[in-house]
Design a protein around this motif. Structure first.
Motif, PDB file in Angstrom:
ATOM      1  N   ARG A 233       0.820  -1.215   0.000  1.00 24.63           N
ATOM      2  CA  ARG A 233       0.000   0.000   0.000  1.00 24.63           C
ATOM      3  C   ARG A 233       0.850   1.260   0.000  1.00 24.63           C
ATOM      4  N   ARG A 234       0.312   2.318  -0.626  1.00 24.83           N
ATOM      5  CA  ARG A 234       1.010   3.597  -0.664  1.00 24.83           C
ATOM      6  C   ARG A 234       0.117   4.754  -0.215  1.00 24.83           C
ATOM      7  N   ASN A 235      -1.025   4.436   0.368  1.00 27.62           N
ATOM      8  CA  ASN A 235      -1.910   5.504   0.822  1.00 27.62           C
ATOM      9  C   ASN A 235      -1.387   6.102   2.129  1.00 27.62           C
ATOM     10  N   LYS A 236      -2.017   7.161   2.586  1.00 25.86           N
ATOM     11  CA  LYS A 236      -1.541   7.879   3.767  1.00 25.86           C
ATOM     12  C   LYS A 236      -1.609   7.004   5.013  1.00 25.86           C
ATOM     13  N   TYR A 237      -2.678   6.233   5.148  1.00 30.15           N
ATOM     14  CA  TYR A 237      -2.864   5.405   6.341  1.00 30.15           C
ATOM     15  C   TYR A 237      -2.629   3.934   6.001  1.00 30.15           C
ATOM     16  N   HIS A 238      -1.438   3.659   5.496  1.00 34.97           N
ATOM     17  CA  HIS A 238      -1.138   2.312   5.003  1.00 34.97           C
ATOM     18  C   HIS A 238      -1.074   1.274   6.121  1.00 34.97           C
ATOM     19  N   ALA A 239      -0.655   1.665   7.327  1.00 30.92           N
ATOM     20  CA  ALA A 239      -0.597   0.704   8.434  1.00 30.92           C
ATOM     21  C   ALA A 239      -2.002   0.229   8.803  1.00 30.92           C
ATOM     22  N   ALA A 240      -2.975   1.134   8.803  1.00 31.78           N
ATOM     23  CA  ALA A 240      -4.351   0.755   9.112  1.00 31.78           C
ATOM     24  C   ALA A 240      -4.882  -0.205   8.063  1.00 31.78           C
ATOM     25  N   LEU A 241      -4.637   0.105   6.797  1.00 32.51           N
ATOM     26  CA  LEU A 241      -5.136  -0.761   5.730  1.00 32.51           C
ATOM     27  C   LEU A 241      -4.462  -2.133   5.783  1.00 32.51           C
ATOM     28  N   THR A 242      -3.181  -2.160   6.085  1.00 29.03           N
ATOM     29  CA  THR A 242      -2.467  -3.434   6.189  1.00 29.03           C
ATOM     30  C   THR A 242      -3.008  -4.273   7.327  1.00 29.03           C
ATOM     31  N   ALA A 243      -3.285  -3.652   8.475  1.00 27.54           N
ATOM     32  CA  ALA A 243      -3.824  -4.390   9.626  1.00 27.54           C
ATOM     33  C   ALA A 243      -5.204  -4.941   9.325  1.00 27.54           C
ATOM     34  N   ILE A 244      -6.043  -4.154   8.672  1.00 29.46           N
ATOM     35  CA  ILE A 244      -7.410  -4.582   8.367  1.00 29.46           C
ATOM     36  C   ILE A 244      -7.414  -5.689   7.326  1.00 29.46           C
ATOM     37  N   ARG A 251       4.810  -6.938  10.003  1.00 29.58           N
ATOM     38  CA  ARG A 251       5.890  -5.968   9.919  1.00 29.58           C
ATOM     39  C   ARG A 251       6.279  -5.859   8.448  1.00 29.58           C
ATOM     40  N   TYR A 252       6.283  -4.669   7.921  1.00 31.48           N
ATOM     41  CA  TYR A 252       6.511  -4.483   6.489  1.00 31.48           C
ATOM     42  C   TYR A 252       7.300  -3.201   6.238  1.00 31.48           C
ATOM     43  N   GLY A 253       7.766  -3.031   5.005  1.00 29.17           N
ATOM     44  CA  GLY A 253       8.534  -1.852   4.632  1.00 29.17           C
ATOM     45  C   GLY A 253       7.856  -1.117   3.491  1.00 29.17           C
ATOM     46  N   HIS A 254       8.605  -0.881   2.425  1.00 29.45           N
ATOM     47  CA  HIS A 254       8.088  -0.318   1.177  1.00 29.45           C
ATOM     48  C   HIS A 254       7.935   1.191   1.225  1.00 29.45           C
ATOM     49  N   LEU A 258       7.839   5.157   9.393  1.00 24.48           N
ATOM     50  CA  LEU A 258       7.425   4.476  10.619  1.00 24.48           C
ATOM     51  C   LEU A 258       5.961   4.814  10.901  1.00 24.48           C
ATOM     52  N   GLN A 259       5.135   3.781  10.896  1.00 24.51           N
ATOM     53  CA  GLN A 259       3.705   3.975  11.138  1.00 24.51           C
ATOM     54  C   GLN A 259       3.154   2.691  11.751  1.00 24.51           C
ATOM     55  N   ASP A 271      -8.343 -10.530  20.802  1.00 26.56           N
ATOM     56  CA  ASP A 271      -7.986 -10.690  19.392  1.00 26.56           C
ATOM     57  C   ASP A 271      -7.686  -9.328  18.779  1.00 26.56           C
ATOM     58  N   TYR A 272      -6.430  -8.891  18.893  1.00 29.19           N
ATOM     59  CA  TYR A 272      -6.030  -7.632  18.277  1.00 29.19           C
ATOM     60  C   TYR A 272      -4.694  -7.827  17.575  1.00 29.19           C
ATOM     61  N   HIS A 273      -4.449  -7.019  16.558  1.00 31.70           N
ATOM     62  CA  HIS A 273      -3.264  -7.168  15.733  1.00 31.70           C
ATOM     63  C   HIS A 273      -2.678  -5.793  15.435  1.00 31.70           C
ATOM     64  N   ILE A 274      -1.356  -5.705  15.485  1.00 27.93           N
ATOM     65  CA  ILE A 274      -0.678  -4.443  15.223  1.00 27.93           C
ATOM     66  C   ILE A 274       0.161  -4.574  13.957  1.00 27.93           C
ATOM     67  N   ALA A 275      -0.109  -3.733  12.994  1.00 32.07           N
ATOM     68  CA  ALA A 275       0.707  -3.661  11.786  1.00 32.07           C
ATOM     69  C   ALA A 275       1.670  -2.485  11.930  1.00 32.07           C
ATOM     70  N   ILE A 276       2.941  -2.728  11.633  1.00 35.14           N
ATOM     71  CA  ILE A 276       3.956  -1.678  11.756  1.00 35.14           C
ATOM     72  C   ILE A 276       4.722  -1.541  10.446  1.00 35.14           C
ATOM     73  N   SER A 277       4.739  -0.343   9.930  1.00 36.92           N
ATOM     74  CA  SER A 277       5.585  -0.004   8.793  1.00 36.92           C
ATOM     75  C   SER A 277       6.973   0.317   9.324  1.00 36.92           C
ATOM     76  N   CYS A 278       7.971  -0.439   8.895  1.00 34.81           N
ATOM     77  CA  CYS A 278       9.322  -0.324   9.446  1.00 34.81           C
ATOM     78  C   CYS A 278      10.186   0.660   8.652  1.00 34.81           C
ATOM     79  N   PRO A 279      11.131   1.297   9.319  1.00 36.17           N
ATOM     80  CA  PRO A 279      12.026   2.241   8.634  1.00 36.17           C
ATOM     81  C   PRO A 279      12.922   1.552   7.617  1.00 36.17           C
ATOM     82  N   CYS A 280      13.634   2.343   6.852  1.00 31.87           N
ATOM     83  CA  CYS A 280      14.493   1.830   5.784  1.00 31.87           C
ATOM     84  C   CYS A 280      15.961   1.924   6.187  1.00 31.87           C
ATOM     85  N   TRP A 281      16.806   1.240   5.409  1.00 28.78           N
ATOM     86  CA  TRP A 281      18.259   1.347   5.595  1.00 28.78           C
ATOM     87  C   TRP A 281      18.883   1.910   4.314  1.00 28.78           C
ATOM     88  N   CYS A 282      18.320   3.029   3.872  1.00 26.46           N
ATOM     89  CA  CYS A 282      18.845   3.676   2.661  1.00 26.46           C
ATOM     90  C   CYS A 282      18.738   5.189   2.829  1.00 26.46           C
TER      91      CYS A 282
END
Length: 332
Positions: A233-244, A251-254, A258-259, A271-282
């Motif tokens: 995903r590339r939308n503004k709230y990508h962590a929410a969309l990934t979790a849903i 845990r994802y990048g792209h 950090l979100q 029953d809860y789940h946390i999606a985290i957009s991880c930082p980059c190494w570039c």
């Protein structure tokens, strides 16, 4: 310690722009009908029993059928557990000025040698792949300075693959997640050059990797109840969309940012789940974007997975030219 349920009773149905809640018994009834009754008949029976519209039940049934199909993959037992590190978006390569896009690996190698992870997840876009980029086909000046693909692979193995293996040791499992820059661009290159099939594939050229995961939306690396993929995903709230969409702790990048977002259930409070957009190494400055402001963050993910699948993890964020992990400072 974070505990995440692995059952399939958490469901939120989007309906006419709002949210319609389903009880646990209704969802279980749909599951039972799908396992013993043709799909259309199951929908009619469930609609009558739940007093819901057939369109609503059909939508729910399709979701349940999909998750049932994926259950074998999502909840399969695995042997992997212990200390894990997620390193996302390295983008190994050089920009148009000849500068490295990737950050120096030395501090990361030092940390990995100190931490000694059981699993190292390379989270996609590990290679920038400018030499086969479809965006640069018309840029003849840029192409002139790019290496041949085979030479590029050899450079990556020399500068990244072998040093990583030396730091983590022979017992560490190294997982290579495909990303849009590396896996997807190689697939596109093979489509345009079919004779290259079997010669330029990542899994045929990248060394010191124990498992390759293709770049597909339904393909993850799973360790305990923790899931990794490169991200789509590339939308503004990508962590929410990934979790849903995933209904799992992902845990994802792209996005290089950090979100985080927590998706919970009104049916089961556990029953809860946390999606985290991880930082980059570039490099945080995007040359193609003319260095416009962005939300990019440098860092990586560190965690520990117990044998029962439960886990704890955190994000290490670089502070200018250093980061702190496991109680120790590392200079970049």
């Amino acid at each position: 310690m974070c505990y995440y349920s692995s059952n399939y009773t958490r469901v939120v149905l989007t309906h006419y722009g709002g949210f319609m809640n389903w009880t646990k018994s209704e969802v279980e009834r749909i599951d039972n009908l799908l396992s013993s009754t043709p799909f259309n008949e199951a929908v009619r029976i469930a609609a009558k029993e739940t007093r819901r519209s057939e369109s609503s039940v059909r939508y729910m049934a399709k979701r349940r059928a999909y998750f049932s199909k994926q259950a074998g993959f999502l909840d399969k037992k695995v042997d992997d557990f212990g200390k894990v590190v997620g390193l996302f978006d390295l983008h190994y390569g050089k920009d148009e000025n000849g500068n490295n896009i990737h950050l120096p690996l030395e501090p990361m190698l030092t940390f990995l040698g100190d931490y000694k992870p059981d699993v190292l997840v390379l989270g996609g876009d590990n290679l920038d792949m400018a030499c086969i980029s479809h965006w640069l086909k018309q840029n003849l000046l840029r192409q002139r300075d790019l290496p041949l693909l085979k030479d590029y692979y050899n450079d990556y193995n020399r500068d990244v693959s072998r040093p990583l293996r030396q730091s983590v040791g022979p017992k560490c499992k190294i997982v290579f997640l495909g990303g849009n820059h590396d896996w997807a661009w190689v697939e596109r290159y093979i489509e345009e050059n079919p004779n290259a099939e079997g010669f330029v594939n990542l899994e045929k050229n990248i060394e010191e990797v124990d498992e390759f995961i293709p770049y597909q939306m339904d393909r993850f690396y799973k360790i305990g109840r923790l899931f990794y993929h490169h991200g789509f995903r590339r939308n503004k709230y990508h962590a929410a969309l990934t979790a849903i969409e995933s209904l799992r702790a992902v845990r994802y990048g792209h996005l290089h940012s950090l979100q985080a977002y927590t998706q919970s259930s009104n049916i089961d409070i556990e029953d809860y789940h946390i999606a985290i957009s991880c930082p980059c190494w570039c490099n945080r400055a995007e040359g193609y974007a003319r260095n416009r402001p962005n939300a990019h963050v440098n860092g990586f993910q560190v965690g520990y997975v117990e044998k029962d699948g439960s886990f704890e993890d955190y994000i290490v964020v670089m502070n200018k030219h250093w980061f702190r992990a496991e109680g120790k400072n590392y200079k970049v």
